[in-house]
Motif scaffolding. Structure first.
Motif, PDB file in Angstrom:
ATOM      1  N   ASN A 113       0.584 -32.986   7.252  1.00  0.00           N
ATOM      2  CA  ASN A 113      -0.373 -33.760   6.452  1.00  0.00           C
ATOM      3  C   ASN A 113      -0.070 -33.728   4.961  1.00  0.00           C
ATOM      4  OD1 ASN A 113      -1.838 -34.579   8.676  1.00  0.00           O
ATOM      5  ND2 ASN A 113      -3.144 -32.775   8.646  1.00  0.00           N
ATOM      6  N   SER A 114       1.147 -33.429   4.571  1.00  0.00           N
ATOM      7  CA  SER A 114       1.508 -33.393   3.156  1.00  0.00           C
ATOM      8  C   SER A 114       1.717 -34.802   2.614  1.00  0.00           C
ATOM      9  CB  SER A 114       2.801 -32.600   2.952  1.00  0.00           C
ATOM     10  OG  SER A 114       2.596 -31.250   3.261  1.00  0.00           O
ATOM     11  N   SER A 115       1.449 -34.958   1.323  1.00  0.00           N
ATOM     12  CA  SER A 115       1.679 -36.223   0.631  1.00  0.00           C
ATOM     13  C   SER A 115       2.724 -36.009  -0.452  1.00  0.00           C
ATOM     14  CB  SER A 115       0.389 -36.723  -0.027  1.00  0.00           C
ATOM     15  OG  SER A 115      -0.561 -37.053   0.945  1.00  0.00           O
ATOM     16  N   ILE A 116       3.566 -37.002  -0.634  1.00  0.00           N
ATOM     17  CA  ILE A 116       4.584 -36.952  -1.687  1.00  0.00           C
ATOM     18  C   ILE A 116       4.359 -38.141  -2.615  1.00  0.00           C
ATOM     19  CG2 ILE A 116       7.053 -37.088  -2.176  1.00  0.00           C
ATOM     20  CD1 ILE A 116       7.548 -35.748   0.497  1.00  0.00           C
ATOM     21  N   ILE A 171      11.590 -38.964 -12.158  1.00  0.00           N
ATOM     22  CA  ILE A 171      11.820 -37.776 -12.984  1.00  0.00           C
ATOM     23  C   ILE A 171      11.112 -36.551 -12.416  1.00  0.00           C
ATOM     24  CG2 ILE A 171      12.261 -39.047 -15.105  1.00  0.00           C
ATOM     25  CD1 ILE A 171       9.387 -38.411 -15.953  1.00  0.00           C
ATOM     26  N   GLY A 172      10.315 -36.757 -11.399  1.00  0.00           N
ATOM     27  CA  GLY A 172       9.621 -35.643 -10.768  1.00  0.00           C
ATOM     28  C   GLY A 172       8.989 -36.091  -9.471  1.00  0.00           C
ATOM     29  N   ILE A 173       8.611 -35.122  -8.656  1.00  0.00           N
ATOM     30  CA  ILE A 173       7.949 -35.419  -7.392  1.00  0.00           C
ATOM     31  C   ILE A 173       6.800 -34.445  -7.211  1.00  0.00           C
ATOM     32  CG2 ILE A 173       8.185 -35.460  -4.878  1.00  0.00           C
ATOM     33  CD1 ILE A 173      11.088 -36.272  -5.270  1.00  0.00           C
ATOM     34  N   TYR A 174       5.629 -34.980  -6.915  1.00  0.00           N
ATOM     35  CA  TYR A 174       4.459 -34.163  -6.608  1.00  0.00           C
ATOM     36  C   TYR A 174       4.327 -34.101  -5.095  1.00  0.00           C
ATOM     37  CZ  TYR A 174      -0.388 -32.785  -5.950  1.00  0.00           C
ATOM     38  OH  TYR A 174      -1.529 -32.150  -5.545  1.00  0.00           O
ATOM     39  N   CYS A 175       4.156 -32.908  -4.568  1.00  0.00           N
ATOM     40  CA  CYS A 175       3.948 -32.736  -3.134  1.00  0.00           C
ATOM     41  C   CYS A 175       2.733 -31.846  -2.950  1.00  0.00           C
ATOM     42  CB  CYS A 175       5.175 -32.104  -2.491  1.00  0.00           C
ATOM     43  SG  CYS A 175       5.003 -31.885  -0.714  1.00  0.00           S
ATOM     44  N   ASN A 224      -6.547 -35.308  -7.101  1.00  0.00           N
ATOM     45  CA  ASN A 224      -7.874 -35.785  -7.499  1.00  0.00           C
ATOM     46  C   ASN A 224      -7.861 -36.395  -8.892  1.00  0.00           C
ATOM     47  OD1 ASN A 224      -9.092 -34.959  -5.106  1.00  0.00           O
ATOM     48  ND2 ASN A 224      -9.514 -32.920  -5.896  1.00  0.00           N
ATOM     49  N   ASP A 225      -7.025 -35.853  -9.746  1.00  0.00           N
ATOM     50  CA  ASP A 225      -6.983 -36.273 -11.145  1.00  0.00           C
ATOM     51  C   ASP A 225      -5.525 -36.565 -11.522  1.00  0.00           C
ATOM     52  OD1 ASP A 225      -7.097 -36.535 -13.920  1.00  0.00           O
ATOM     53  OD2 ASP A 225      -8.261 -34.711 -14.229  1.00  0.00           O
ATOM     54  N   PHE A 226      -5.299 -37.671 -12.177  1.00  0.00           N
ATOM     55  CA  PHE A 226      -3.951 -38.053 -12.602  1.00  0.00           C
ATOM     56  C   PHE A 226      -3.328 -36.967 -13.473  1.00  0.00           C
ATOM     57  CE2 PHE A 226      -1.012 -40.674 -15.221  1.00  0.00           C
ATOM     58  CZ  PHE A 226      -0.225 -41.136 -14.179  1.00  0.00           C
ATOM     59  N   ASN A 227      -4.135 -36.279 -14.273  1.00  0.00           N
ATOM     60  CA  ASN A 227      -3.624 -35.201 -15.126  1.00  0.00           C
ATOM     61  C   ASN A 227      -3.060 -34.052 -14.301  1.00  0.00           C
ATOM     62  OD1 ASN A 227      -4.189 -36.356 -17.691  1.00  0.00           O
ATOM     63  ND2 ASN A 227      -6.344 -35.898 -17.373  1.00  0.00           N
ATOM     64  N   ASP A 228      -3.643 -33.789 -13.129  1.00  0.00           N
ATOM     65  CA  ASP A 228      -3.115 -32.747 -12.250  1.00  0.00           C
ATOM     66  C   ASP A 228      -1.696 -33.085 -11.820  1.00  0.00           C
ATOM     67  OD1 ASP A 228      -5.540 -31.426 -12.395  1.00  0.00           O
ATOM     68  OD2 ASP A 228      -6.255 -32.180 -10.465  1.00  0.00           O
ATOM     69  N   LEU A 229      -1.434 -34.350 -11.670  1.00  0.00           N
ATOM     70  CA  LEU A 229      -0.112 -34.818 -11.257  1.00  0.00           C
ATOM     71  C   LEU A 229       0.913 -34.650 -12.379  1.00  0.00           C
ATOM     72  CD1 LEU A 229       1.489 -36.478  -9.029  1.00  0.00           C
ATOM     73  CD2 LEU A 229       0.838 -38.478 -10.316  1.00  0.00           C
ATOM     74  N   LEU A 230       0.524 -34.966 -13.607  1.00  0.00           N
ATOM     75  CA  LEU A 230       1.474 -35.004 -14.724  1.00  0.00           C
ATOM     76  C   LEU A 230       1.552 -33.736 -15.568  1.00  0.00           C
ATOM     77  CD1 LEU A 230       0.979 -38.631 -16.032  1.00  0.00           C
ATOM     78  CD2 LEU A 230       2.770 -37.744 -14.561  1.00  0.00           C
TER      79      LEU A 230
END
Length: 67
Positions: A5-8, A25-29, A35-41
């Motif tokens: 159930n992971s998201s990339i 330039i990066g990958i969030y998994c 929940n928040d765009f800032n958490d991603l960046l």
């Protein structure tokens, strides 16, 4: 076979004033969409700040601007 159930989520950038396509330039998994765009960046922004304001690639100088 068991499902995962992971998201990339790719993080892309584009060089300003260049006609080239954006590049990864990066990958969030994680277990779900952030929940928040800032958490991603935030981790990427922190890492880029350690580079400083300029860097060079193949003798060409680039100025880094986050924002």
């Amino acid at each position: 076979m068991k499902s995962n159930n992971s998201s990339i989520w790719p993080i892309q950038a584009k060089v300003r004033n260049e006609e080239k396509k954006p590049f990864i330039i990066g990958i969030y998994c994680g277990p779900k969409k952030p929940n928040d765009f800032n958490d991603l960046l935030k981790p990427l922004a922190t890492e880029l700040q350690t580079i400083g304001g300029t860097f060079s690639v193949k003798q060409k100088i680039f100025f880094l601007n986050i924002g």
